[in-house]
Structures are given as structure tokens and as C-alpha cells.
Design a protein around this motif. Structure first.
Motif, short mmCIF file in Angstrom:
data_model
loop_
_atom_site.label_atom_id
_atom_site.label_comp_id
_atom_site.label_asym_id
_atom_site.label_seq_id
_atom_site.Cartn_x
_atom_site.Cartn_y
_atom_site.Cartn_z
N GLU A 15 -10.10 2.26 -2.79
CA GLU A 15 -8.83 2.31 -3.54
C GLU A 15 -8.07 0.99 -3.40
O GLU A 15 -7.57 0.44 -4.39
N LEU A 16 -8.01 0.46 -2.19
CA LEU A 16 -7.34 -0.82 -1.96
C LEU A 16 -8.06 -1.96 -2.66
O LEU A 16 -7.42 -2.83 -3.26
N ALA A 17 -9.38 -1.96 -2.61
CA ALA A 17 -10.16 -3.01 -3.27
C ALA A 17 -9.92 -2.99 -4.77
O ALA A 17 -9.79 -4.05 -5.41
N PHE A 22 -10.85 -6.74 -6.22
CA PHE A 22 -12.16 -7.23 -5.81
C PHE A 22 -13.18 -6.10 -5.59
O PHE A 22 -14.21 -6.28 -4.95
N TYR A 23 -12.93 -4.96 -6.21
CA TYR A 23 -13.85 -3.83 -6.07
C TYR A 23 -15.23 -4.13 -6.66
O TYR A 23 -16.24 -3.68 -6.11
N ASN A 41 -5.74 -9.37 2.96
CA ASN A 41 -4.81 -8.74 2.02
C ASN A 41 -4.97 -7.23 2.00
O ASN A 41 -3.98 -6.50 1.84
N MET A 42 -6.20 -6.76 2.19
CA MET A 42 -6.45 -5.33 2.23
C MET A 42 -5.77 -4.71 3.46
O MET A 42 -5.12 -3.66 3.35
N ILE A 47 -1.19 -1.63 5.82
CA ILE A 47 -0.03 -1.55 6.72
C ILE A 47 1.23 -1.24 5.94
O ILE A 47 2.04 -0.41 6.35
N GLU A 48 1.40 -1.89 4.78
CA GLU A 48 2.57 -1.63 3.94
C GLU A 48 2.62 -0.16 3.52
O GLU A 48 3.69 0.46 3.56
N ILE A 49 1.48 0.38 3.11
CA ILE A 49 1.42 1.78 2.70
C ILE A 49 1.77 2.69 3.87
O ILE A 49 2.53 3.65 3.72
N GLY A 50 1.23 2.40 5.05
CA GLY A 50 1.54 3.20 6.24
C GLY A 50 3.02 3.16 6.59
O GLY A 50 3.61 4.19 6.92
#
Length: 62
Positions: A15-17, A22-23, A41-42, A47-50
Motif C-alpha cells: 500500500e505504501l509503495a 514505486f510499486y 520514504n516508506m 511513522i506519519e500514519i502511526g
């Protein structure tokens, strides 16, 4: 020393990729093919989401 298990689930990493663009590299070449900057960056985004989830949880408890 054995290989360390990842903390993030595969689904979350994918999901992050996708979000970070860059998936296609991951899908075609695997996680080892991503750039260090993309990996950083991932982690930063995870961390931002958490932090957002913790803030929302704290607000809901008030």
C-alpha cells in the motif's frame, strides 16, 4: 545470525509503495530493487500514519 522478520505486513508495505509511486519496481523486481531513498520514504510515511492513528485514538478517548 538469521534474517530478521519485518515489522510491517506485506499488504501495508505494498500500500505504501503504491502511494509513493514505486510499486511497479517491487512487483517486477522485488523489494531488493527499490532505492534507499524510497525505503526511507516508506518508513517515514509509516511513522506519519502511526502518529496520526495515535493522535486520533487519544482524541477519541477524551
Amino acid at each position: 545470525m538469521g534474517r530478521r522478520r519485518g515489522i510491517m505486513s506485506e499488504a501495508f508495505k505494498e500500500e505504501l509503495a503504491k502511494e509513493l509511486g514505486f510499486y511497479d519496481t517491487v512487483k517486477n523486481e522485488g523489494w531488493g530493487a527499490i532505492r534507499s531513498r524510497d525505503a526511507g520514504n516508506m518508513v517515514k510515511r509509516a511513522i506519519e500514519i502511526g502518529q496520526q492513528q495515535l493522535a486520533n485514538k487519544e482524541q477519541n478517548q477524551l
